[in-house]
Motif scaffolding. Structure first.
Motif, short mmCIF file in Angstrom:
data_model
loop_
_atom_site.label_atom_id
_atom_site.label_comp_id
_atom_site.label_asym_id
_atom_site.label_seq_id
_atom_site.Cartn_x
_atom_site.Cartn_y
_atom_site.Cartn_z
N VAL A 1 0.48 -1.20 -0.13
CA VAL A 1 -0.81 -0.02 0.27
C VAL A 1 0.90 1.05 -0.30
O VAL A 1 1.33 1.20 1.30
N HIS A 2 1.07 1.90 -1.17
CA HIS A 2 1.74 3.01 -1.00
C HIS A 2 1.38 4.27 -1.24
O HIS A 2 0.18 5.11 -1.48
N ALA A 3 1.38 4.79 -0.09
CA ALA A 3 0.63 6.35 0.45
C ALA A 3 0.97 6.66 1.86
O ALA A 3 2.33 6.63 2.45
N GLY A 4 0.90 7.88 2.00
CA GLY A 4 1.94 9.03 3.28
C GLY A 4 2.46 9.69 2.19
O GLY A 4 2.72 9.34 0.71
N SER A 5 3.08 10.92 3.72
CA SER A 5 4.04 11.08 2.95
C SER A 5 5.78 11.08 2.33
O SER A 5 5.84 11.47 1.49
N TYR A 6 6.13 9.88 2.68
CA TYR A 6 7.27 9.28 2.12
C TYR A 6 6.69 7.99 0.35
O TYR A 6 7.70 8.06 0.15
N ALA A 7 5.80 8.45 -0.04
CA ALA A 7 5.27 7.63 -0.76
C ALA A 7 4.78 8.41 -2.07
O ALA A 7 5.14 8.53 -2.96
N ARG B 1 -3.24 -1.36 -7.00
CA ARG B 1 -3.03 -0.53 -7.95
C ARG B 1 -5.09 -0.16 -7.99
O ARG B 1 -5.07 0.80 -8.15
N ALA B 2 -5.80 -1.28 -7.83
CA ALA B 2 -7.41 -0.77 -7.72
C ALA B 2 -7.78 -1.23 -6.19
O ALA B 2 -7.22 -2.62 -6.37
N MET B 3 -9.69 -1.73 -7.04
CA MET B 3 -10.37 -2.60 -6.49
C MET B 3 -11.56 -3.28 -7.19
O MET B 3 -11.80 -1.76 -7.26
N LEU B 4 -11.67 -4.14 -7.06
CA LEU B 4 -13.27 -4.43 -8.41
C LEU B 4 -14.19 -4.43 -7.19
O LEU B 4 -15.76 -4.41 -7.58
N THR C 1 -2.64 5.98 -4.36
CA THR C 1 -4.67 5.41 -5.46
C THR C 1 -5.45 6.03 -4.08
O THR C 1 -4.76 6.32 -3.63
N PRO C 2 -6.08 6.74 -5.06
CA PRO C 2 -7.13 6.88 -3.47
C PRO C 2 -7.94 5.96 -3.04
O PRO C 2 -7.67 6.11 -1.39
N VAL C 3 -8.06 4.66 -3.31
CA VAL C 3 -8.28 3.72 -2.11
C VAL C 3 -6.43 2.95 -0.66
O VAL C 3 -7.12 2.58 0.11
N SER C 4 -5.96 3.20 -1.67
CA SER C 4 -4.43 3.05 -1.20
C SER C 4 -4.22 4.65 0.09
O SER C 4 -4.12 3.90 1.68
N THR C 5 -4.99 5.12 -0.32
CA THR C 5 -4.60 6.17 0.33
C THR C 5 -5.82 6.23 2.02
O THR C 5 -5.44 6.27 2.91
N GLU C 6 -6.75 5.58 1.28
CA GLU C 6 -8.51 5.36 2.22
C GLU C 6 -7.80 4.45 3.19
O GLU C 6 -7.97 4.67 4.87
N ILE C 7 -7.46 3.57 2.84
CA ILE C 7 -6.86 1.89 3.74
C ILE C 7 -6.11 2.51 4.48
O ILE C 7 -5.54 2.12 6.39
N SER D 1 -9.25 -7.06 -5.14
CA SER D 1 -7.96 -6.09 -4.88
C SER D 1 -7.32 -6.43 -6.24
O SER D 1 -7.33 -7.63 -6.63
N LEU D 2 -6.93 -5.50 -7.10
CA LEU D 2 -5.42 -6.05 -7.78
C LEU D 2 -4.64 -5.38 -7.77
O LEU D 2 -4.76 -3.99 -7.64
N LEU D 3 -3.55 -6.05 -7.99
CA LEU D 3 -2.19 -6.00 -7.03
C LEU D 3 -1.50 -5.97 -8.83
O LEU D 3 -1.67 -6.31 -9.82
N GLN D 4 -0.44 -4.88 -9.14
CA GLN D 4 0.60 -5.36 -10.44
C GLN D 4 2.04 -5.17 -9.62
O GLN D 4 2.59 -4.72 -8.62
N ASN D 5 2.78 -6.20 -10.82
CA ASN D 5 3.95 -6.74 -10.21
C ASN D 5 5.16 -5.88 -10.84
O ASN D 5 4.21 -5.43 -11.98
N LYS D 6 6.53 -6.40 -11.02
CA LYS D 6 7.45 -5.66 -11.63
C LYS D 6 7.54 -4.43 -12.69
O LYS D 6 6.91 -3.70 -13.44
N MET D 7 6.73 -3.47 -11.29
CA MET D 7 6.86 -2.32 -11.41
C MET D 7 7.93 -1.27 -11.53
O MET D 7 8.94 -1.83 -9.46
#
Length: 364
Positions: A69-75, A201-204, A86-92, A174-180
């Motif tokens: 979950v990439h969120a907060g000041s360090y992200a 990346r997103a949630m279904l 993403t909006p959902v990562s920030t919400e969590i 949830s949708l996750l992406q690897n190799k970014m």
């Protein structure tokens, strides 16, 4: 930098019945462990947490999964930096009041003597503790990418093996992406092209899930989701090939995770060249290494299973060919043993090299 508006199209169909499950197990199972890793590209200690998590995934394949979950000041990304927020990562992130990085939740459970938000050094112990508990609900998930419609399609089945109050559980997908590949503080020599995996990346579903109206013991629930995958989320490109879908059931009030299951997104019909990466095993051969194999990881970066691989193994001045057979699914990492002939007596310091020369009977 141009901002992109993320448009989400969701279609959900629910069916609840008390009949026997077609895919999900009806037997009582142990909990799967879902680690939510709160991270960011400017967190210098986060690569160390990645190592802890990857070891857990490898040690408990299929039983431990990770959402980064990439969120907060360090992200927060600067000019020219990758933005994985993403909006959902920030919400969590905000829901659990995360303030230190890296930190994690293990099934969002309050761990006795440790708490809910834990550091990387406690990941293994907390995961073992959670994995020893029986699950009140079993989860099965399957997902594919429809190249014609551009949609991620996911089917989920739940079977409640224990009593949960009706309406008090919810299904999250949830949708996750690897190799970014992008910047990461503390990423060492590859800090500018660090491999980010398990990125949310997103949630279904909504962030806190679709409520399950009927969830008594013996209930079977089936859900179908379709999500049109945009070419860009935020500022970063999407790619279904190295993506996963994870389904998990939560307590609607406490957000605690009852159980989860992950699957790779199948991308049948998409052209992808056969590609693999050979990585050394984490425990290197030591002096007086007396076995007749080398341990390695083989990463399948293609869209077809790897069933065999050829290697040239050089040990001091001796060169030998070796063949491995098995099965590694697309976009997965497999632990392999490369057989070698140690008919000679090797002493003191020895030099070795392993080169991947063929995949599935073809030169590579």
């Amino acid at each position: 930098m141009k901002k992109h508006l993320l448009s989400i199209v969701l279609m959900a169909f629910a069916m609840v019945t008390t009949a026997s499950a077609q895919n999900v197990s009806t037997s009582v199972q142990k909990k799967h462990v879902l680690i939510e890793d709160f991270t960011g590209i400017h967190c210098g200690n986060c690569p160390d947490a990645d190592v802890y998590q990857e070891r857990l995934i490898l040690a408990q394949q299929g039983n431990v999964n990770v959402i980064c979950v990439h969120a907060g000041s360090y992200a927060t990304a600067g000019i020219g930096e990758p933005n994985y927020i993403t909006p959902v990562s920030t919400e969590i992130h905000n829901q659990f009041k995360i303030s230190s990085y890296p930190s994690a939740l293990v099934n969002r459970t309050e761990i006795p003597g440790i708490g809910k938000i834990i550091g990387r050094s406690n990941l293994a112990a907390c995961s073992r503790m959670e994995a020893s508990n029986d699950a009140l609900v079993n989860v099965w998930v399957s997902s594919k990418f429809d190249n014609t419609t551009g949609k991620i399609i996911a089917d989920v089945e739940l079977y409640y093996t224990g009593e949960i109050t009706d309406g008090s559980s919810a299904l999250c997908v949830s949708l996750l992406q690897n190799k970014m590949y992008g910047q990461q503080s503390g990423g060492g020599a590859n800090a500018d092209e660090y491999e980010h995996n398990h990125v949310l990346r997103a949630m279904l579903t909504p962030a806190w899930g679709d409520t399950i109206a009927t969830s008594g013991k013996g209930t079977l629930v089936k859900r179908h989701y379709e999500y049109r995958l945009p070419t860009v989320i935020g500022t970063e490109s999407t790619d279904p090939l190295p993506s996963d879908v994870i389904a998990y059931v939560i307590n609607s009030d406490t957000r605690e995770i009852y159980n989860s299951q992950l699957c790779h997104v199948s991308c049948e019909g998409m052209e992808c060249e056969m590609k693999a990466i050979l990585e050394p095993y984490k425990i290197e051969p030591q002096r007086n290494f007396g076995f007749n194999f080398f341990d390695c990881y083989l990463i399948n970066d293609g869209n077809d299973p790897i069933t065999s691989a050829n290697f040239n193994v050089t040990l001091n001045d001796s060169v030998m060919q070796s063949v491995w057979t098995g099965s590694i699914a697309p976009q997965e990492r497999g632990y392999i043993r490369i057989p070698v002939d140690f008919s000679k007596q090797y002493k003191g310091s020895n030099e070795y090299a392993i080169k991947l020369t063929g995949i599935n009977g073809k030169d590579y």
